[in-house]
Scaffold this active site. Sequence first.
Site, PDB file in Angstrom:
ATOM      1  N   HIS A   1      12.490  -0.165  11.880  1.00  9.55           N
ATOM      2  CA  HIS A   1      11.254  -0.846  11.465  1.00  9.55           C
ATOM      3  C   HIS A   1      11.582  -2.082  10.622  1.00  9.55           C
ATOM      4  O   HIS A   1      11.024  -3.170  10.841  1.00  9.55           O
ATOM      5  CB  HIS A   1      10.383   0.104  10.633  1.00  9.55           C
ATOM      6  CG  HIS A   1       9.690   1.161  11.420  1.00  9.55           C
ATOM      7  ND1 HIS A   1       8.873   0.886  12.487  1.00  9.55           N
ATOM      8  CD2 HIS A   1       9.671   2.514  11.267  1.00  9.55           C
ATOM      9  CE1 HIS A   1       8.390   2.022  12.969  1.00  9.55           C
ATOM     10  NE2 HIS A   1       8.867   3.023  12.249  1.00  9.55           N
TER      11      HIS A   1
ATOM     12  N   PRO B   1     -17.038   3.349  -0.510  1.00  7.80           N
ATOM     13  CA  PRO B   1     -16.914   4.200  -1.706  1.00  7.80           C
ATOM     14  C   PRO B   1     -15.880   3.648  -2.678  1.00  7.80           C
ATOM     15  O   PRO B   1     -14.848   3.117  -2.279  1.00  7.80           O
ATOM     16  CB  PRO B   1     -16.458   5.556  -1.126  1.00  7.80           C
ATOM     17  CG  PRO B   1     -16.861   5.526   0.309  1.00  7.80           C
ATOM     18  CD  PRO B   1     -16.774   4.096   0.738  1.00  7.80           C
ATOM     19  N   GLY B   2     -16.186   3.790  -3.961  1.00  4.30           N
ATOM     20  CA  GLY B   2     -15.219   3.419  -4.993  1.00  4.30           C
ATOM     21  C   GLY B   2     -15.198   1.963  -5.380  1.00  4.30           C
ATOM     22  O   GLY B   2     -14.309   1.538  -6.127  1.00  4.30           O
ATOM     23  N   THR B   3     -16.165   1.164  -4.905  1.00  6.42           N
ATOM     24  CA  THR B   3     -16.142  -0.268  -5.206  1.00  6.42           C
ATOM     25  C   THR B   3     -16.922  -0.625  -6.468  1.00  6.42           C
ATOM     26  O   THR B   3     -16.957  -1.800  -6.835  1.00  6.42           O
ATOM     27  CB  THR B   3     -16.700  -1.065  -4.025  1.00  6.42           C
ATOM     28  OG1 THR B   3     -17.955  -0.517  -3.621  1.00  6.42           O
ATOM     29  CG2 THR B   3     -15.741  -1.021  -2.845  1.00  6.42           C
TER      30      THR B   3
ATOM     31  N   ASP C   1       3.466   5.854  14.412  1.00  9.49           N
ATOM     32  CA  ASP C   1       3.752   4.481  14.840  1.00  9.49           C
ATOM     33  C   ASP C   1       3.051   4.162  16.155  1.00  9.49           C
ATOM     34  O   ASP C   1       2.465   3.081  16.315  1.00  9.49           O
ATOM     35  CB  ASP C   1       5.266   4.284  15.001  1.00  9.49           C
ATOM     36  CG  ASP C   1       6.020   4.548  13.713  1.00  9.49           C
ATOM     37  OD1 ASP C   1       5.426   4.320  12.641  1.00  9.49           O
ATOM     38  OD2 ASP C   1       7.178   4.976  13.782  1.00  9.49           O
TER      39      ASP C   1
ATOM     40  N   GLU D   1      13.843   4.261  10.191  1.00  8.05           N
ATOM     41  CA  GLU D   1      13.234   3.381   9.187  1.00  8.05           C
ATOM     42  C   GLU D   1      13.913   2.015   9.162  1.00  8.05           C
ATOM     43  O   GLU D   1      13.240   0.986   9.004  1.00  8.05           O
ATOM     44  CB  GLU D   1      13.293   4.038   7.804  1.00  8.05           C
ATOM     45  CG  GLU D   1      12.539   5.354   7.693  1.00  8.05           C
ATOM     46  CD  GLU D   1      11.081   5.232   8.081  1.00  8.05           C
ATOM     47  OE1 GLU D   1      10.503   4.125   7.938  1.00  8.05           O
ATOM     48  OE2 GLU D   1      10.515   6.232   8.556  1.00  8.05           O
TER      49      GLU D   1
END
Length: 636
Positions: A446, A222-224, A519, A443
């Site tokens: 990560h 969708p959306g291409t 995660d 965070e």
Amino acid sequence: MKLSPPKKNLPPQKNNEPPFPYLRLLVQVGIALFLVWIWQESLHKATVSTIPYSEFLNKINQKEIIECKITPDEIYGKMLVSKPEEKGQPPKIALFSTVRVDDPDLVKRLQSAGVVYGSVKPSLLSQILFSWVVPILIFFLVWFALARFMGGGGAGYSLLNIGKSRARLLVDESTGVTFADVAGCDEAKYELQEVVDFLKNPSRYRALGAKIPKGVLLVGPPGTGKTLLAKAVAGEAKVPFFSISGSEFVEMFVGVGAARVRDLFGQAKSKAPCIVFIDELDAIGRQRGVRIQVGSDEHEQTLNQLLVEMDGFDPNEGIIVLAATNRPEILDRALLRPGRFDRQVVVDLPDANGREAILRVHARGKPLSENIDFKEIAQATMGFSGADLANLLNEAALLAARRKSSRIEQVDLLEAMEKVIAGPERKSRVLSEKERERVAYHEVGHALVAFYSEHAEPVRKISIVPRGKSALGYTLQLPTAQKYLLSKSELLDRICVAMGGRAAEELIYGDITTGAENDLEVATTIARQMVCLYGMGEKSGLAHYVPPQPLLGGLDTSYLKECSDETARIIDLEIEKILEENYQRALSILRHHHVELKEVTKYLLQKETLNAEEFKSILENLKEQRKEAPSYSSTL
């Protein structure tokens, strides 16, 4: 046979005009008169007292009946309720009605009591009204309501024209789209150029005995830009363009869809050469014989009629059928055979160059700053479709308007990109200091694991500003280049980075929270793909344990079991081993760089957001300090 070009000024379409211009007015007047009559009757009945026949006879004997009218079904009239209390005052009189009984002595009783009586015979008009007009009116109102309900909300759609096609006809002036307005799908445009050339120069193809495909199926997520491509084909060829959605063929009544297919191709033949575009083809083109539900007959009749029309019309008529779907695997095989939709054009998600071109197309007409760098945005938006990029630019324009700026700046595009990826900022979500500190360590965990992993994607931004539905913070990693292949080392590093947040929590607090749910989901999915799809497990071997996933837009992780119980157990052990090893690797990295973990977290708590330059600057300063202090230790 020579194809004549379409007329520039086509006559106005009258498919949407109601069959009777004053039908609605007549119906409304009829309903109003009927309601007024019912209201008057109800008022009349409210003032009439209904009494038993025995009481009626008693009142005759007591001379309380003043006058009455006798009809075949009832007797009604006036009766004395009470005599006047004083002389000169009128008596109280009320209306009454009672059921007529077969009583031969009734007339004698009325005469002896001095009652004024008479007989009333129903008029022929009232008999016709109640016997014919009212039932017909009620039936007509029900029919009209049903016709409006089945019309789907469009003006003029009723049971009289329910079999008419709802296709919208656009001519070359009104499509307003050419191939210059389509970007990011060069291969698809190249394939469709042949269709355009045939519509412009059909004689050249016929001279060589070539046959243009009757149907071209545009396949992609969708959306291409599948619908945009179809409009561009019509705009380039300058021919009439019929556009309709697959769901508009099917109605409650069996046979309506087939009638609309016939009507659509009938209109197309009258406007040939032309293009018929069917969006969401899977709504009517599903595989036959696999559904057991109400409405299957209607779907199959509609599909059968489409098959007949596509294989039945003369190939020289110049009718090209374009269709779009994002689920080609569920289409009926008869649709995809040679002679129907015999050519499939894949409209895939754009690469970095395609995304940059799409951004430039959608930026037309928007005031942009001179420092706009579409290449940076294109590289950072891997996996975005054309619709996503258009939405990104619109969000950037809204952000610029919110800042009361006259131009869109690069910062607006970057903020819009983060808003699309991670969701809008949740400024109302206030965290306690302990939770805020834990989110920051999570965070930064990560980010540090990504920074010190050789094959991980670079960190672009670290934030502890809540976004979206559940994200309390996020670490944004963006690839430096478009990748079509991933090595085992890269996949393992992705798992290790995903484990970095949980590892940081355990390292600092000795306890873990629910914050790593997403995660763990990401890490488990990658590990399962490595073992089941890519043959990267040590003991599971090279077998492919997952059935094909034909749905576009990503791999379905709801894997079906296609192996023995023993093999399934080995797969589970392999996945668990990969996850545990990379969790321990993340712990090791953070233990070795625990000073960096604490320092970056301190800066993040102060600023709430760190970009790539700030993050690298902190790490470089710590590295310089380590060189200047030989006794510096970074082990925990």
